[in-house]
Scaffold this active site. Structure first.
Site, PDB file in Angstrom:
ATOM      1  CG  ASN A  12      43.821  31.021  31.716  1.00  0.00           C
ATOM      2  OD1 ASN A  12      43.372  31.447  32.780  1.00  0.00           O
ATOM      3  ND2 ASN A  12      45.079  31.177  31.374  1.00  0.00           N
ATOM      4  NE  ARG A  13      48.088  29.986  33.659  1.00  0.00           N
ATOM      5  CZ  ARG A  13      49.050  30.120  34.556  1.00  0.00           C
ATOM      6  NH1 ARG A  13      49.713  29.064  34.986  1.00  0.00           N
ATOM      7  NH2 ARG A  13      49.380  31.306  35.037  1.00  0.00           N
ATOM      8  CB  ILE A  15      42.646  24.734  40.637  1.00  0.00           C
ATOM      9  CG1 ILE A  15      43.754  23.834  41.220  1.00  0.00           C
ATOM     10  CG2 ILE A  15      41.377  24.628  41.468  1.00  0.00           C
ATOM     11  CD1 ILE A  15      44.250  24.256  42.599  1.00  0.00           C
ATOM     12  NE  ARG A  35      46.691  37.349  34.391  1.00  0.00           N
ATOM     13  CZ  ARG A  35      47.725  37.455  35.196  1.00  0.00           C
ATOM     14  NH1 ARG A  35      47.965  38.574  35.823  1.00  0.00           N
ATOM     15  NH2 ARG A  35      48.526  36.418  35.382  1.00  0.00           N
ATOM     16  CG  ASP A  49      44.178  41.999  35.854  1.00  0.00           C
ATOM     17  OD1 ASP A  49      44.093  41.728  37.081  1.00  0.00           O
ATOM     18  OD2 ASP A  49      45.249  42.267  35.299  1.00  0.00           O
ATOM     19  N   GLY A  79      44.754  33.343  41.291  1.00  0.00           N
ATOM     20  CA  GLY A  79      45.711  33.538  42.378  1.00  0.00           C
ATOM     21  C   GLY A  79      47.141  33.451  41.882  1.00  0.00           C
ATOM     22  CE1 TYR A 142      48.924  31.350  46.965  1.00  0.00           C
ATOM     23  CE2 TYR A 142      49.367  29.785  48.721  1.00  0.00           C
ATOM     24  CZ  TYR A 142      48.758  30.096  47.520  1.00  0.00           C
ATOM     25  OH  TYR A 142      47.979  29.157  46.884  1.00  0.00           O
ATOM     26  CE  LYS A 146      45.389  31.478  47.601  1.00  0.00           C
ATOM     27  NZ  LYS A 146      44.337  31.568  46.586  1.00  0.00           N
ATOM     28  CB  ILE A 175      46.551  21.002  43.264  1.00  0.00           C
ATOM     29  CG1 ILE A 175      45.705  21.043  44.559  1.00  0.00           C
ATOM     30  CG2 ILE A 175      45.733  20.498  42.088  1.00  0.00           C
ATOM     31  CD1 ILE A 175      45.262  19.692  45.113  1.00  0.00           C
TER      32      ILE A 175
HETATM   33  P1  NDP Z   1      47.903  28.454  38.078  1.00  0.00           P
HETATM   34  O1  NDP Z   1      49.139  29.264  38.285  1.00  0.00           O
HETATM   35  O2  NDP Z   1      47.962  27.206  37.257  1.00  0.00           O
HETATM   36  O3  NDP Z   1      46.725  29.387  37.484  1.00  0.00           O
HETATM   37  C1  NDP Z   1      46.449  30.618  38.078  1.00  0.00           C
HETATM   38  C2  NDP Z   1      45.279  31.248  37.364  1.00  0.00           C
HETATM   39  O4  NDP Z   1      45.005  32.526  37.955  1.00  0.00           O
HETATM   40  C3  NDP Z   1      45.567  31.489  35.888  1.00  0.00           C
HETATM   41  O5  NDP Z   1      44.391  31.301  35.150  1.00  0.00           O
HETATM   42  C4  NDP Z   1      45.963  32.955  35.892  1.00  0.00           C
HETATM   43  O6  NDP Z   1      45.788  33.605  34.652  1.00  0.00           O
HETATM   44  C5  NDP Z   1      44.981  33.485  36.915  1.00  0.00           C
HETATM   45  N1  NDP Z   1      45.353  34.810  37.385  1.00  0.00           N
HETATM   46  C6  NDP Z   1      46.482  35.188  38.013  1.00  0.00           C
HETATM   47  N2  NDP Z   1      46.460  36.510  38.265  1.00  0.00           N
HETATM   48  C7  NDP Z   1      45.292  36.973  37.771  1.00  0.00           C
HETATM   49  C8  NDP Z   1      44.680  38.249  37.717  1.00  0.00           C
HETATM   50  N3  NDP Z   1      45.271  39.346  38.210  1.00  0.00           N
HETATM   51  N4  NDP Z   1      43.455  38.350  37.154  1.00  0.00           N
HETATM   52  C9  NDP Z   1      42.842  37.276  36.640  1.00  0.00           C
HETATM   53  N5  NDP Z   1      43.374  36.050  36.632  1.00  0.00           N
HETATM   54  C10 NDP Z   1      44.581  35.904  37.201  1.00  0.00           C
HETATM   55  O7  NDP Z   1      47.392  28.154  39.535  1.00  0.00           O
HETATM   56  P2  NDP Z   1      46.518  26.971  40.161  1.00  0.00           P
HETATM   57  O8  NDP Z   1      45.525  26.500  39.192  1.00  0.00           O
HETATM   58  O9  NDP Z   1      47.447  26.028  40.797  1.00  0.00           O
HETATM   59  O10 NDP Z   1      45.801  27.790  41.322  1.00  0.00           O
HETATM   60  C11 NDP Z   1      44.465  28.228  41.261  1.00  0.00           C
HETATM   61  C12 NDP Z   1      44.081  28.731  42.649  1.00  0.00           C
HETATM   62  O11 NDP Z   1      44.241  27.661  43.580  1.00  0.00           O
HETATM   63  C13 NDP Z   1      44.955  29.878  43.138  1.00  0.00           C
HETATM   64  O12 NDP Z   1      44.176  30.785  43.884  1.00  0.00           O
HETATM   65  C14 NDP Z   1      45.945  29.165  44.050  1.00  0.00           C
HETATM   66  O13 NDP Z   1      46.451  30.030  45.027  1.00  0.00           O
HETATM   67  C15 NDP Z   1      45.082  28.074  44.632  1.00  0.00           C
HETATM   68  N6  NDP Z   1      45.818  26.941  45.168  1.00  0.00           N
HETATM   69  C16 NDP Z   1      46.640  26.176  44.360  1.00  0.00           C
HETATM   70  C17 NDP Z   1      47.310  25.103  44.912  1.00  0.00           C
HETATM   71  C18 NDP Z   1      48.212  24.211  44.124  1.00  0.00           C
HETATM   72  O14 NDP Z   1      48.841  23.334  44.736  1.00  0.00           O
HETATM   73  N7  NDP Z   1      48.312  24.349  42.823  1.00  0.00           N
HETATM   74  C19 NDP Z   1      47.174  24.765  46.334  1.00  0.00           C
HETATM   75  C20 NDP Z   1      46.311  25.624  47.059  1.00  0.00           C
HETATM   76  C21 NDP Z   1      45.656  26.657  46.482  1.00  0.00           C
HETATM   77  P3  NDP Z   1      47.004  33.674  33.574  1.00  0.00           P
HETATM   78  O15 NDP Z   1      46.999  32.359  32.825  1.00  0.00           O
HETATM   79  O16 NDP Z   1      46.649  34.840  32.733  1.00  0.00           O
HETATM   80  O17 NDP Z   1      48.285  33.877  34.339  1.00  0.00           O
END
Ligand code: NDP
Length: 236
Positions: A12-13, A15, A35, A49, A79, A142, A146, A175
């Site tokens: 939904n948002r 990456i 979610r 979830d 994540g 974390y 990872k 990112i």
């Molecule tokens: P965001 O916080 O922007 O988005 C996280 C996403 O994960 C949201 O869609 C969130 O849903 C979803 N999520 C969290 N918990 C759950 C759950 N229990 N079940 C289903 N969905 C869930 O994070 P990013 O886009 O930045 O990160 C995406 C991935 O990339 C992650 O795994 C992160 O660790 C990894 N990453 C990000 C980096 C960065 O610099 N941004 C760097 C390296 C890795 P909801 O909207 O409902 O909360």
């Protein structure tokens, strides 16, 4: 190009959304899990979830109903972070991060595996982080979650690599998403100085790796850790 059935968790948002858009633009059939069940503009969504096995199962069942066939590409992207110094980190914060980032990815891979084995084609793509192998102060939970994805992907590769299934890890650096928007300015500056590319990146620069890893042509590229980090981890 063969159009595949693709499921992206946490689409939904950030990456995840960017990956889903890149895969859709490449011509694939894409469903994201959210979610709330609400779909971001231009994408189809199912409720899911990743911390709940029944919810993962229901999300896959709903995606399969939409596709009219099995999920062929899984992007385990959902994540969270719950940073804290080792001495003060609670069991709950450690467990929550491992449960979402590592066990959540495992649940999705396990659910997808039967369909992939039957189809003799599958692409499992785990979104890790440069911090998995680089480490990060205040991020023991974390980082452990990872780096665990590397062992997960490589074990799946040894188990299912002969059945047309690849499992790979993408390791983004810093990112521009909600996750990094909360970083203190001095932390941002410290990291930026350590990144040879000299900058953070938009989510599209991570998403660009996924259509390639998901492709038929990437059949001989399993068990890899592909950095998308401006060389912060220098290839690790
Ligand atoms: P965001 O916080 O922007 O988005 C996280 C996403 O994960 C949201 O869609 C969130 O849903 C979803 N999520 C969290 N918990 C759950 C759950 N229990 N079940 C289903 N969905 C869930 O994070 P990013 O886009 O930045 O990160 C995406 C991935 O990339 C992650 O795994 C992160 O660790 C990894 N990453 C990000 C980096 C960065 O610099 N941004 C760097 C390296 C890795 P909801 O909207 O409902 O909360």
């Amino acid at each position: 190009m063969t159009a595949r059935n693709v499921l992206v968790t946490g689409g939904n948002r950030g990456i995840g959304k960017s990956i889903a858009e890149a895969m859709a633009a490449a011509g694939h059939h894409v469903v994201v899990t959210t979610r709330t069940g609400a779909a971001p503009e231009g994408l189809q969504a199912v409720t899911g979830d990743v911390t709940d096995t029944a919810s993962v199962d229901a999300a896959f069942a709903a995606a399969e109903a939409t596709f009219g066939g099995p999920v062929e590409v899984v992007v385990a992207n959902a994540g969270i972070t719950k940073d804290g110094l080792l001495m003060r980190m609670s069991d709950a914060d450690f467990d929550a991060v491992l449960d979402t980032n590592l066990a959540g990815s495992f649940r999705c891979a396990r659910r997808a595996s039967a369909g992939m084995i039957k189809k003799r084609f599958g692409r499992l793509i785990f979104i890790s982080s440069v911090v998995g192998l680089y480490g990060g102060p205040g991020q023991s939970n974390y980082s452990a979650s990872k780096s665990g994805l590397v062992g997960l992907a490589r074990s799946i590769t040894r188990e299912l690599g002969g059945r047309g299934i690849t499992a790979n890890v993408v390791a983004p650096g810093f990112i521009e998403t909600d996750m990094t928007a909360v970083l203190p300015e001095d932390t941002r500056k410290t990291y930026q100085a350590a990144i040879p590319a000299g900058r953070f990146a938009p989510p599209e620069e991570v998403a660009a790796a996924v259509p390639f890893l998901a492709s038929t042509e990437a059949a001989y590229i399993p068990g890899a850790v592909l950095p998308a980090d401006g060389a912060l981890g220098m290839g690790h």
